[in-house]
Design an enzyme around this catalytic site. Structure first.
Site, PDB file in Angstrom:
ATOM      1  CE  LYS A   1      -3.571   2.099   2.883  1.00 28.15           C
ATOM      2  NZ  LYS A   1      -4.530   1.876   3.972  1.00 28.15           N
TER       3      LYS A   1
ATOM      4  CD  GLU B   1       9.280  -6.073   7.259  1.00 30.43           C
ATOM      5  OE1 GLU B   1       8.982  -4.956   6.770  1.00 30.43           O
ATOM      6  OE2 GLU B   1       9.126  -6.361   8.458  1.00 30.43           O
TER       7      GLU B   1
ATOM      8  N   GLY C   1      -4.885  -2.333   5.273  1.00 35.39           N
ATOM      9  CA  GLY C   1      -4.098  -3.467   4.782  1.00 35.39           C
ATOM     10  C   GLY C   1      -4.769  -4.813   5.031  1.00 35.39           C
ATOM     11  NE  ARG C   2      -6.557  -4.486  11.177  1.00 34.41           N
ATOM     12  CZ  ARG C   2      -5.971  -3.294  11.316  1.00 34.41           C
ATOM     13  NH1 ARG C   2      -4.859  -3.031  10.644  1.00 34.41           N
ATOM     14  NH2 ARG C   2      -6.484  -2.372  12.089  1.00 34.41           N
TER      15      ARG C   2
ATOM     16  CD  GLU D   1      -2.030  -5.150  11.725  1.00 37.99           C
ATOM     17  OE1 GLU D   1      -1.010  -5.878  11.727  1.00 37.99           O
ATOM     18  OE2 GLU D   1      -2.458  -4.598  10.700  1.00 37.99           O
TER      19      GLU D   1
ATOM     20  CG  HIS E   1      -4.040 -36.482  16.243  1.00 30.76           C
ATOM     21  ND1 HIS E   1      -4.174 -37.777  16.677  1.00 30.76           N
ATOM     22  CD2 HIS E   1      -5.042 -36.257  15.362  1.00 30.76           C
ATOM     23  CE1 HIS E   1      -5.206 -38.335  16.048  1.00 30.76           C
ATOM     24  NE2 HIS E   1      -5.753 -37.435  15.245  1.00 30.76           N
TER      25      HIS E   1
ATOM     26  CE  LYS F   1       4.322  -1.054   8.028  1.00 31.72           C
ATOM     27  NZ  LYS F   1       3.448  -0.562   6.974  1.00 31.72           N
TER      28      LYS F   1
HETATM   29  C1  G6Q Z   1      -2.542  -3.981   7.968  1.00 32.64           C
HETATM   30  C2  G6Q Z   1      -1.317  -3.363   8.436  1.00 32.64           C
HETATM   31  C3  G6Q Z   1      -0.049  -4.023   7.966  1.00 32.64           C
HETATM   32  C4  G6Q Z   1       0.313  -3.745   6.521  1.00 32.64           C
HETATM   33  C5  G6Q Z   1       1.739  -4.188   6.277  1.00 32.64           C
HETATM   34  C6  G6Q Z   1       2.183  -3.930   4.856  1.00 32.64           C
HETATM   35  O1  G6Q Z   1      -3.656  -3.612   8.225  1.00 32.64           O
HETATM   36  O2  G6Q Z   1      -1.329  -2.001   8.148  1.00 32.64           O
HETATM   37  O3  G6Q Z   1      -0.068  -5.404   8.151  1.00 32.64           O
HETATM   38  O4  G6Q Z   1      -0.557  -4.382   5.657  1.00 32.64           O
HETATM   39  O5  G6Q Z   1       2.581  -3.524   7.175  1.00 32.64           O
HETATM   40  O6  G6Q Z   1       2.089  -2.584   4.528  1.00 32.64           O
HETATM   41  P1  G6Q Z   1       2.225  -2.108   3.050  1.00 32.64           P
HETATM   42  O7  G6Q Z   1       1.132  -2.708   2.228  1.00 32.64           O
HETATM   43  O8  G6Q Z   1       2.164  -0.612   3.062  1.00 32.64           O
HETATM   44  O9  G6Q Z   1       3.567  -2.611   2.560  1.00 32.64           O
END
Ligand code: G6Q
Length: 555
Positions: free
Chosen positions: A218, A224, A279-280, A365, A396, A516
């Site tokens: 996003k 990462e 994001g989620r 989250e 199990h 972050k």
């Molecule tokens: C989700 C969070 C988080 C995010 C990641 C990746 O709700 O904000 O999990 O999706 O940190 O972020 P980017 O899509 O900006 O790389």
């Protein structure tokens, strides 16, 4: 002025423990706590059919919960007192209910049919959603038809999604869930971790000339993802030796066109989304591009239809027959009145193996928050830990603790009437385990029953199951793209219901933002050529020195 400057705290609301229904629930809990599910069932022969609800292909049996009609009535009243109806309407209207980031929360717009109007800042967002879906479909169709060629002219047949958190967990989960419907000529991989092993293992057997990277971020700034994307670019360039190759081997999914361009990806190959998609909550936006390539645009649209039908159910059904409302309220019931700290999600469907991991982010989250919308510290429990594994594997390993441990762990069992892989008696056996587990958890085994089996007295306590352990059973027909959409939307909205009762913001994630930035200073210290002046605590300083010494020895 940034979103953060514009954002304003909400005026203080009545703390939820001061709501009349909460006080009634507290008293009522005293009565319920002493009742056993055995008795509740014995006194009401139709309980198992009555305490159920069904909508958009999901049958919810919540009869094996520690509730009575009165409990459900009070929980629904609590939802009303907390203004759930207004909150739902505000979300669907596009109001900026994510107040700490001054954003609308409109994942429901991602699956709104064209023609529906949802206005944010004076602009109807639905046409833009469909425009992006159309571009995604065009692109996905080309890849699936073998018409998207790499730099050397070979058709692309490996798709690697690079993303993390919300830009990874949804795509991986959906790919695994819908594997049956995926184009088996294509290979899908997902790289998320900054650990180089993730990238190395995901690409070691792939030919760069046939590989397409979908860089999903996003913000397009996440450490990462940017690290993995740069490594992917090096990997492609090492083999193809021409920067012009990037345009054929990289596409981006982002809201940040500038950063995408800077990375070297043609913005023609960028699929956008908007700041009102968290994001989620983004697996059904362009973040789902890999899902669409896997299952085709029709499959993806079926999934969106499932999401949308659940949205409509949530928006319109009375609370007492509203699946997300019921699930959300039950979570509140156990978290705040029984002190349950965790909740297990147990899908009896191998294709849903990543569903618990996906739900962990969605739930934890969203609702792992300790202050109310107006910034006051809460003095009640909020988001429980969600966890789980697909059945029957968990039986199990950790089910022992659910059956005979000292804590109360409410469970959601998810089963399907039909399987996509009918092999011998497998599906009957699988489903028998769903039903048997919920039965055993609820009813247990009394000392009398254990003794009657011929168990010696000293062994009886070990073999007794006290029962009275609550569970929901969610029964669906078959795991289709549509069903997956309904299931994900069910949990999305359940999380919203919980957040509304707890008066917290389910849509920000300051804890993630902290992570972050934290590592940036340390990363610079680990790689500095001159000995850095360390200003951390003595533990962190010593760990950094140890790592630097190992690095020196390596070189
Ligand atoms: C989700 C969070 C988080 C995010 C990641 C990746 O709700 O904000 O999990 O999706 O940190 O972020 P980017 O899509 O900006 O790389």
């Amino acid at each position: 002025m940034g979103a953060m400057d514009r954002a304003r705290p909400a005026p203080p609301a009545t703390p939820v423990p001061e709501r009349p229904a909460w006080a009634r629930l507290r008293e009522h809990h005293g009565e319920i706590a002493t009742q056993h599910l055995r008795d509740l069932f014995a006194h009401d022969p139709h309980r198992g059919e009555r305490l159920t609800a069904e909508a958009v292909g999901i049958y919810l049996d919540y009869s094996k919960n520690r509730v009575t009609d009165e409990t459900m009535r009070l929980l629904v009243r609590l939802a009303e007192e907390c203004g759930l109806r207004d909150r739902i309407d505000a979300m669907f209207r596009g109001e900026k209910i994510n107040i700490t980031e001054d954003r609308a929360v409109l994942h429901v717009a991602l699956r709104a049919p064209s023609g529906r109007r949802i206005v944010v800042d004076g602009i109807d967002v639905v046409p833009a959603v469909h425009e992006v879906l159309g571009r995604m479909a065009e692109f996905a169709d080309q890849v699936r038809a073998g018409l998207w060629h790499g730099y050397t002219g070979k058709p692309v047949r490996n798709i690697v999604n690079i993303g993390i958190g919300g830009s990874d967990l949804g795509p991986v989960m959906a790919y695994e869930a819908l594997r049956h419907y995926s184009d088996r000529r294509l290979t899908f991989r997902f790289v998320s971790n900054v650990d180089g092993t993730d990238f190395a293992e995901a690409t070691r057997d792939l030919d760069p000339a046939e590989t397409l990277f979908v860089v999903s971020s996003k913000t397009f700034t996440t450490l990462e993802t940017m690290t993995n994307a740069a490594t992917a670019r090096d990997w492609v360039l090492a083999a193809l030796k021409d920067r012009a190759a990037i345009a054929r081997h990289f596409v981006a999914v982002s809201t940040n066109a500038e950063a995408v361009e800077q990375f070297g990806i043609d913005v023609m190959n960028m699929f956008g989304f908007w700041d009102w998609v968290g994001g989620r909550y983004s697996m059904d936006s362009a973040i789902g591009l890999s899902t669409m390539i896997a299952v085709g645009s029709r499959g993806f649209r079926e999934m969106l239809a499932g999401f949308h039908d659940m949205d409509e159910h949530f928006r319109t059904a009375p609370f007492g027959a509203n699946l997300p409302v019921l699930l959300g309220l039950l979570t509140v019931w156990y978290t705040d009145f029984f002190g349950a700290q965790t909740q297990a999600v147990l899908p009896y469907e191998q294709y849903l193996k990543r569903f618990p991991a996906y739900l962990q982010q969605l739930t934890m989250e969203s609702n792992g928050k300790h202050v109310t919308l107006s910034g006051a510290a809460v003095d009640y429990a909020t988001g429980p830990v969600f966890w789980g594994e697909p059945g029957t594997n968990g039986q199990h390993s950790f089910y022992q603790l659910i059956h005979q441990g000292t804590g109360l762990i409410p469970c959601d069992f998810i089963g399907f009437l039909h399987t996509r892989n009918p092999l011998g008696a497998h599906h009957d056996l699988l489903t028998a385990n769903v039903f048997a587990q919920t039965e055993a958890l609820a009813f247990g085994k009394t000392p009398e029953q254990v003794r009657a089996e011929g168990t010696p007295d000293w062994l009886v306590p070990h073999r007794v199951f006290e029962g009275n352990r609550p569970s929901n059973t969610l029964l669906l027909d078959t795991l289709t793209p549509y069903a997956l959409g309904t299931l994900v939307a069910l949990y999305e909205h359940s999380v919203f219901v919980q957040g509304t009762i707890w008066d917290i913001n389910s849509f920000d994630q300051w804890g993630v933002e902290l992570g972050k930035v934290l590592a940036k200073t340390v990363a610079a210290e680990l790689s500095a050529t001159a000995e850095p002046e360390l200003r951390h605590d003595s533990s962190t300083n010593a760990l950094i020195r140890r790592y630097r010494a190992a690095a020196r020895a390596r070189s």
